[in-house]
Write a protein that holds these residues in place. Structure first.
Motif, PDB file in Angstrom:
ATOM      1  N   ALA A 156       0.923  -0.973  -0.269  1.00 40.72           N
ATOM      2  CA  ALA A 156      -0.223  -0.171   0.127  1.00 40.72           C
ATOM      3  C   ALA A 156       0.729   0.766  -0.142  1.00 40.72           C
ATOM      4  O   ALA A 156       0.887   2.531  -0.462  1.00 40.72           O
ATOM      5  CB  ALA A 156      -1.252  -0.078   1.152  1.00 40.72           C
ATOM      6  N   GLU A 157       1.601   1.845   0.524  1.00 43.37           N
ATOM      7  CA  GLU A 157       3.027   2.321   0.974  1.00 43.37           C
ATOM      8  C   GLU A 157       3.742   2.584  -0.217  1.00 43.37           C
ATOM      9  O   GLU A 157       3.964   3.646  -0.701  1.00 43.37           O
ATOM     10  CB  GLU A 157       4.064   2.477   1.875  1.00 43.37           C
ATOM     11  N   MET A 158       3.498   1.638  -1.461  1.00 44.15           N
ATOM     12  CA  MET A 158       4.519   1.976  -2.496  1.00 44.15           C
ATOM     13  C   MET A 158       3.391   2.509  -3.687  1.00 44.15           C
ATOM     14  O   MET A 158       3.919   3.297  -4.612  1.00 44.15           O
ATOM     15  CB  MET A 158       3.957   0.576  -3.234  1.00 44.15           C
ATOM     16  N   ILE A 175       1.765   8.764  -4.673  1.00 43.17           N
ATOM     17  CA  ILE A 175       1.736   8.884  -6.368  1.00 43.17           C
ATOM     18  C   ILE A 175       0.161   8.639  -6.524  1.00 43.17           C
ATOM     19  O   ILE A 175       0.026   9.501  -7.499  1.00 43.17           O
ATOM     20  CB  ILE A 175       2.048   7.936  -6.686  1.00 43.17           C
ATOM     21  N   LEU A 176      -0.220   8.224  -5.254  1.00 39.92           N
ATOM     22  CA  LEU A 176      -2.668   8.168  -5.881  1.00 39.92           C
ATOM     23  C   LEU A 176      -2.388   8.975  -4.591  1.00 39.92           C
ATOM     24  O   LEU A 176      -2.309   8.188  -3.817  1.00 39.92           O
ATOM     25  CB  LEU A 176      -2.270   6.475  -6.255  1.00 39.92           C
ATOM     26  N   PRO A 177      -4.381   9.028  -4.954  1.00 40.94           N
ATOM     27  CA  PRO A 177      -5.075   9.843  -4.315  1.00 40.94           C
ATOM     28  C   PRO A 177      -5.126   8.233  -3.244  1.00 40.94           C
ATOM     29  O   PRO A 177      -5.366   7.295  -3.794  1.00 40.94           O
ATOM     30  CB  PRO A 177      -6.098  10.282  -5.182  1.00 40.94           C
ATOM     31  N   ALA A 232      -6.311   1.552  -2.775  1.00 39.63           N
ATOM     32  CA  ALA A 232      -6.507   0.255  -2.797  1.00 39.63           C
ATOM     33  C   ALA A 232      -6.930  -0.905  -4.361  1.00 39.63           C
ATOM     34  O   ALA A 232      -6.724  -1.548  -4.448  1.00 39.63           O
ATOM     35  CB  ALA A 232      -8.162  -0.011  -2.056  1.00 39.63           C
ATOM     36  N   ALA A 233      -7.293   0.026  -5.002  1.00 41.65           N
ATOM     37  CA  ALA A 233      -7.992  -0.501  -6.821  1.00 41.65           C
ATOM     38  C   ALA A 233      -6.619  -0.102  -7.132  1.00 41.65           C
ATOM     39  O   ALA A 233      -6.170  -1.492  -8.143  1.00 41.65           O
ATOM     40  CB  ALA A 233      -8.306   0.459  -7.380  1.00 41.65           C
ATOM     41  N   ALA A 234      -5.196  -0.528  -6.837  1.00 41.14           N
ATOM     42  CA  ALA A 234      -4.438  -0.001  -6.961  1.00 41.14           C
ATOM     43  C   ALA A 234      -3.016  -1.487  -6.418  1.00 41.14           C
ATOM     44  O   ALA A 234      -2.846  -1.755  -7.549  1.00 41.14           O
ATOM     45  CB  ALA A 234      -3.380   1.333  -7.255  1.00 41.14           C
ATOM     46  N   GLN A 235      -3.641  -1.697  -5.737  1.00 47.36           N
ATOM     47  CA  GLN A 235      -3.081  -2.867  -4.813  1.00 47.36           C
ATOM     48  C   GLN A 235      -3.879  -4.263  -5.644  1.00 47.36           C
ATOM     49  O   GLN A 235      -3.465  -4.958  -5.777  1.00 47.36           O
ATOM     50  CB  GLN A 235      -2.989  -3.136  -3.521  1.00 47.36           C
ATOM     51  N   THR A 236      -5.283  -3.849  -5.674  1.00 47.32           N
ATOM     52  CA  THR A 236      -5.607  -5.083  -6.532  1.00 47.32           C
ATOM     53  C   THR A 236      -5.356  -5.422  -8.388  1.00 47.32           C
ATOM     54  O   THR A 236      -5.107  -6.903  -8.093  1.00 47.32           O
ATOM     55  CB  THR A 236      -7.207  -4.990  -6.351  1.00 47.32           C
TER      56      THR A 236
END
Length: 145
Positions: free
Chosen positions: A12-14, A18-20, A25-29
């Motif tokens: 998540a920290e990655m 850089i993202l709101p 969560a969507a980026a992680q998925t």
């Protein structure tokens, strides 16, 4: 930029910074799905079968298979409970599915469900020390019913 830890504990920290926050969560998925496909491709699945007994030369198959295993077969024939002592029977399960309800993906068909069933087998091995075999069956007729 920090590196992604092997255990993915900082995933998540990655994305933060850089993202709101509402997109993390969507980026992680999305990342996990892409990584999953890449890893499944690399390993050609995630499970394999390995013997736990030693094979110290070709002649050891005479012990583990024939003629030596005949003693095991007849012992089990005489007393079915011996199968728990002489085989992996007490530590093996099958993860069986027709894959009509695969997590949130619905009907994936028997082949499509293998990844999830292998994942369940992996969880059983990792968390429960139980050998598990994934088996997705096609129980549909020619019309797909």
């Amino acid at each position: 930029m920090q590196e992604l830890k092997l255990d993915l504990s900082n995933l998540a920290e990655m994305f933060r910074g850089i993202l709101p926050e509402e997109k993390v969560a969507a980026a992680q998925t999305a990342f996990l799905k892409e990584a999953s496909e890449a890893m499944h491709t690399f390993y050609t699945g995630k499970m394999q079968t390995l013997p736990k007994a030693g094979i110290y030369g070709f002649n050891w198959f005479n012990i583990w298979y024939t003629p030596g295993v005949s003693k095991v077969s007849t012992a089990i024939r005489e007393d079915q409970d011996e199968s728990y002592r002489l085989s992996n029977r007490g530590n093996m399960v099958a993860v069986v599915s027709d894959s009509t309800r695969v997590l949130g993906d619905g009907d994936c068909g028997p082949a499509g469900g293998l990844g999830v069933m292998e994942g369940k087998a992996m969880l059983m091995k990792y968390l429960g020390a139980c050998d598990a075999f994934a088996l997705c069956v096609n129980n549909r007729d020619a019309e797909g019913n």
